[in-house]
Design a protein around this motif. Structure first.
Motif, mmCIF file in Angstrom:
data_model
loop_
_atom_site.group_PDB
_atom_site.id
_atom_site.type_symbol
_atom_site.label_atom_id
_atom_site.label_comp_id
_atom_site.label_asym_id
_atom_site.label_seq_id
_atom_site.Cartn_x
_atom_site.Cartn_y
_atom_site.Cartn_z
ATOM 1 N N UNK A 137 -13.340 5.850 1.273
ATOM 2 C CA UNK A 137 -13.156 5.233 -0.044
ATOM 3 C C UNK A 137 -14.501 4.961 -0.693
ATOM 4 N N UNK A 138 -15.429 4.384 0.075
ATOM 5 C CA UNK A 138 -16.745 4.069 -0.479
ATOM 6 C C UNK A 138 -17.497 5.332 -0.867
ATOM 7 N N UNK A 178 0.839 -1.209 0.000
ATOM 8 C CA UNK A 178 0.000 0.000 0.000
ATOM 9 C C UNK A 178 0.870 1.253 0.000
ATOM 10 N N UNK A 179 0.523 2.206 -0.855
ATOM 11 C CA UNK A 179 1.215 3.494 -0.862
ATOM 12 C C UNK A 179 0.511 4.500 0.040
ATOM 13 N N UNK A 180 -0.777 4.308 0.255
ATOM 14 C CA UNK A 180 -1.560 5.178 1.123
ATOM 15 C C UNK A 180 -2.716 4.367 1.675
ATOM 16 N N UNK A 206 -0.116 -7.293 4.026
ATOM 17 C CA UNK A 206 -0.762 -6.581 2.930
ATOM 18 C C UNK A 206 -0.218 -7.028 1.599
ATOM 19 N N UNK A 207 -1.132 -7.228 0.668
ATOM 20 C CA UNK A 207 -0.737 -7.598 -0.676
ATOM 21 C C UNK A 207 -0.547 -9.075 -0.872
ATOM 22 N N UNK A 265 -9.354 0.001 2.167
ATOM 23 C CA UNK A 265 -8.880 1.381 2.234
ATOM 24 C C UNK A 265 -7.447 1.577 1.795
ATOM 25 N N UNK A 266 -6.732 0.482 1.474
ATOM 26 C CA UNK A 266 -5.328 0.587 1.075
ATOM 27 C C UNK A 266 -5.237 0.834 -0.427
ATOM 28 N N UNK A 267 -4.461 1.837 -0.808
ATOM 29 C CA UNK A 267 -4.271 2.180 -2.217
ATOM 30 C C UNK A 267 -2.810 1.944 -2.582
#
Length: 922
Positions: free
Chosen positions: A281-282, A272-274, A515-516, A432-434
């Protein structure tokens, strides 16, 4: 079991023959081109699996590490042992991560029939070896050159003996043993280290330049001393005049045994970058979804009376695309996306008339009546499975022609697969992770390193910085944000539902890998199953899309259920149930996914996708703003809509006023022209006053009331009809004023009576001309009634949405797999059944040949004895086949028999049987 009882296979066909039905099903699912058409037997299946086109397709679907394993096998001895392969992958020092990942890669390659044989005799299919083996024209992807035996094949025996002597080896009596001795020297680590310890500095520098490839270099007829030192000891061997090569064994010593500079056993993590609040987000995604609906509606409303003309070659002209972009207040690439989205959803098409134009379809009217969330779901579902790539608009095709929106040449069969994979990677992150776009692109390139490059996978070919797959991934991230599938760079709740992925709470959050790396997926995702460890998408099918689903792929650990098979069985039912017991071994466990890699989600079947789309619409509905039934009128002749308006209010306000600005709130401006437009539509001044009073939260400003009354007072004072055209008015002074106006010269008016003027122009031109002069005329019918002018909605005939262009043959469903395996097994049984020797045995693959009398006598004898026969049969279409039958009766020129190939009782005309042969007793 002894080795004699279970000998190693001697060919790929034998290896396939030893597989169980579940393993064959996995092969046909991962390589669906092998089943189109269904092979007659396992030998034909093996032959098809080794064809160039099929092998290329299979190589394109391998991940980075599996492809590196294939590349290492291409430069390894044939056959290669598992120990030798591990040495090439992990090097002399070893690598625990590579060693742990290698069994998974080999399991994938075996499943896809690219590698066969046991762990001590691994064989790469010949076509793959030919594609990836090093040659002067096409160096190996590993950067390795030919072996000493291959490089020295054209050298003179005397020169080989000189090299052996200079290298400090004993002379031999022939070149073969000399080359073998030289190879043994180069593969002995200690002896090679001792030899290189005496090398000049310049020689070592040359070796360091060639060690990782390309291994070829140029030398002059009189090489320098440091080059001569290498040539004299065979560390460089000549391949052509002026060209030398670094032998493979020398390079592997310098590389410490590794075939690749950097083995990549693990997929790059998507970090995640942010991180944003999931609610934020929704909300952002829902706001963009509302904007998407408004934009598509505005586009088709602008084309309601007939859109731009269709180019002769198909598509939208550059000028019309620019006009559309201005109308939508969007850049041209974004406008092209909205146009293509409406087309993919079936809301837009060409009308098929002589002067062909684009227009809305009847489905558009139905779409407008649906709730907003359902309208969004239709757009999102069409986008997810469409093969058209709007990002290509404005580019050039292979013939250097401009690619236009809605035109040919925009279909890319990989688009649905890439979209689905990008969204799946986003779904593997916490809510929520971008991620950074480059993180997604790096991961996709690991999963499909050859995908997107044109032609044969050759190591020397330069891959474009932005190949098609990379561009499709970038466009997916942008389009998902525009459509509201993602918000602020993170996948929204409705986006997860669109993929069939439960919310983070339903699956217990991210997986143990962090994450990921993804966790265990349940619900709809679990029902859809997982793809293989290469990231190839298999199972059930939508589109397209390479690697797209079919109905009935492997579901989780349940395997494939065929017709007539047990409900929880792991093998297809059908033919395997009636085959010998050795075909019913328990299915091998599925190859483990690469450590740290999430199990890729399989795209849903059409039925599952419909359920997922409905769920996404239900989740989005509460987040969309409620339509308002009021506006705020202001004294500057504007009205502010603080949110989306109810449809009747929006439609009426669109006629009465012009949109001045859009955004969170829409600003409408009232002008004389817009008020006259409402009056032309049949409204009166009283109707307009009542409408504004009912829908305004503020009193009607006096300037607006005066504007409506003033335009209404003038409206219809002049009447225009068809003579060619005439103007009549009760006020003859007004007609005199018009005649005296110089601007009326072009209308060529003349007075017929004090209250009537005639014109030589048509009524429409006369109407527009007088309006341009500042008058407010009204058109009238032949009966003298005022004509009410409303926009005429132009619609195309019923049209269906464009079909996605598949990426090769569609993945087979469970029914087809079961039937195909049954046919292949039965055909193989017929082809390999032992037959009694005769004087005229047919060659392999040929049909038996006997005379009509011999055929009849043999069949009649088999009816009496109950024996089975091998026959050749040609059907009415001329297709020849081999069959194993058990004759039941012969009468009237027909034989009724139980056909082991078809697994049913059939009747065959005797004149279509080319010959018979008795089966040998087992």
């Amino acid at each position: 079991m002894s080795q004699e009882a279970n000998p190693a296979p001697r060919s790929l066909a034998e290896a396939l023959r030893a597989r169980d039905d579940a393993s064959l099903a996995a092969l046909l699912r991962s390589r669906p081109d092998l089943i189109t058409p269904v092979p007659t037997d396992l030998t034909q299946l093996a032959t098809r699996a080794g064809t160039r086109a099929s092998v290329l397709r299979a190589l394109e679907r391998l991940d980075r590490f599996a492809l590196q394993t294939v590349e290492a096998l291409a430069v390894a001895p044939d056959p290669a042992s598992g120990t030798a392969l591990l040495g090439l992958m992990a090097g002399d020092a070893g690598d625990e991560t590579v060693a742990a990942a290698l069994p998974r890669a080999l399991a994938t390659l075996r499943e896809q029939a690219l590698v066969w044989g046991d762990d001590e005799r691994l064989r790469l299919v010949r076509t793959a070896r030919e594609l990836l083996a090093p040659s002067p024209q096409h160096p190996s992807p590993t950067g390795l050159g030919p072996t000493v035996h291959e490089a020295a094949s054209g050298m003179s025996p005397g020169r080989i003996q000189e090299i052996v002597a200079t290298a400090g080896l004993a002379s031999t009596h022939d070149s073969v043993s000399a080359v073998t001795a030289l190879t043994a020297l180069f593969t002995h680590r200690k002896k090679m280290a001792k030899l290189l310890s005496g090398a000049p500095e310049g020689s070592l520098e040359v070796l360091s330049r060639l060690v990782w490839g390309p291994p070829y270099g140029q030398v002059t007829p009189e090489p320098a001393a440091h080059l001569r030192w290498l040539l004299d000891r065979g560390l460089l061997l000549p391949t052509a005049p002026g060209t030398v090569v670094l032998p493979r064994e020398v390079a592997l010593h310098l590389r410490a045994g590794r075939a690749h500079r950097e083995p990549e056993p693990l997929p790059p993590a998507v970090e995640p970058a942010a991180t944003h609040r999931p609610q934020g987000v929704d909300a952002a995604a829902a706001g963009q979804a509302h904007t998407a609906l408004a934009t598509v509606e505005e586009l088709l409303k602008d084309w309601d009376e007939g859109g731009p003309a269709v180019l002769r070659a198909g598509g939208l002209s550059v000028r019309d695309l620019k006009r559309t972009a201005v109308a939508l207040d969007a850049p041209e690439p974004v406008a092209a996306f909205w146009v293509e989205l409406a087309y993919a959803a079936g809301l837009l098409a060409s009308d098929g008339e002589a002067d062909e134009r684009y227009a809305a379809t009847p489905l558009y009217d139905e779409w407008l009546e649906r709730p907003p969330a359902e309208r969004w779901a239709l757009l999102a579902g069409a986008w997810l499975t469409a093969t058209r790539a709007p990002g290509l608009v404005g580019g050039r095709d292979a013939k250097d022609r401009t690619l236009s929106a809605l035109g040919p040449g925009l279909d890319r069969s990989a688009a649905p697969e890439v979209r689905h994979r990008v969204l799946t990677l986003l779904a593997g992150l916490p809510a929520g992770a971008a991620p950074a776009p480059e993180s997604i692109l790096t991961r996709l390139h690991w999963e499909r390193p050859l995908r997107g490059t044109a032609g044969t996978p050759r190591p020397g070919r330069d891959t474009p910085a932005e190949d098609l797959r990379t561009r499709l991934a970038r466009w997916t991230l942008t389009e998902a944000e525009l459509l509201g599938v993602t918000g602020r760079g993170a996948l929204s709740t409705q986006g997860r539902a669109l993929l069939g992925v439960p919310g983070p709470g339903a699956s217990g959050g991210p997986g143990p890998g962090g994450p990921g790396e993804g966790g265990e997926l349940t619900g709809a995702a679990g029902a859809a199953g997982v793809a293989d460890s290469t990231g190839a998408v298999g199972g059930a099918g939508v589109v397209g899309a390479g690697g797209l689903p079919g109905a009935g792929g492997l579901r989780g650990a349940g395997g494939l259920r065929g017709a007539g098979g047990p409900a929880g069985g792991g093998e297809p039912g059908g033919p395997g149930d009636k085959l010998p017991v050795h075909h019913h071994r328990a299915p091998a466990p599925a190859p483990a996914t690469a450590p740290g890699a999430p199990a890729p989600l399989v795209p849903l079947s059409p039925a599952e996708q419909a359920v997922a789309t409905t769920t996404a619409a239900r989740l989005l509905a509460p987040l969309l703003p409620e339509p308002l039934d009021h506006v705020l009128l202001q004294a500057d002749l504007t009205a502010v809509a603080p949110g989306p308006l109810e449809r009747p209010l929006a439609e009426m306000l669109g006629v009465l006023a012009d949109v001045e600005s859009k955004g969170g709130a829409t600003v409408y401006r009232f002008t004389p022209g817009s008020v006259r437009r409402a009056l032309d539509a049949g409204r009166t001044a009283a109707d307009l006053h009542d409408f504004l009073a009912r829908h305004s939260r503020t009193p009607i400003p006096q300037p607006l009331a005066y504007l409506i009354d003033d335009v209404a007072r003038k409206h219809g004072h002049l009447r225009i009809g068809a003579a060619s055209a005439y103007v009549r008015c009760d006020d003859d002074a007004l007609l005199t004023e018009i005649l005296a106006d110089k601007r009326a010269t072009a209308l060529r008016l003349r007075r017929l009576a004090p209250t009537v003027l005639a014109a030589q122009s048509d009524p429409a031109a006369l109407l527009e001309g007088l309006r341009a002069m500042g008058f407010a005329p009204a058109a009238e019918s032949a009966e003298g009634d005022v004509l009410i002018t409303r926009a005429h909605a132009h619609r195309t005939p019923p049209r269906t949405a464009p079909e996605p262009v598949p990426d090769g043959p569609p993945p087979p469903d469970g029914t087809l797999l079961s039937a195909a395996i049954r046919a292949i097994r039965a055909g193989d049984l017929a082809a390999t059944a032992p037959r009694k020797p005769t004087g005229t045995d047919p060659a392999a693959g040929e049909l038996p040949r006997t005379s009509a009398a011999e055929t009849l006598a043999t069949v009649q004898a088999a009816v009496l004895t109950g024996d089975s026969l091998w026959i050749g049969y040609v059907n009415a279409e001329g297709a020849a086949s081999q069959r194993v039958i058990a004759p039941i009766r012969v009468e009237g020129g027909f034989v009724t028999a139980y056909d082991h190939t078809a697994d049913e009782v059939r009747t065959y005309p005797l004149h279509r049987i080319t010959g018979v042969a008795e089966l040998a007793e087992e």
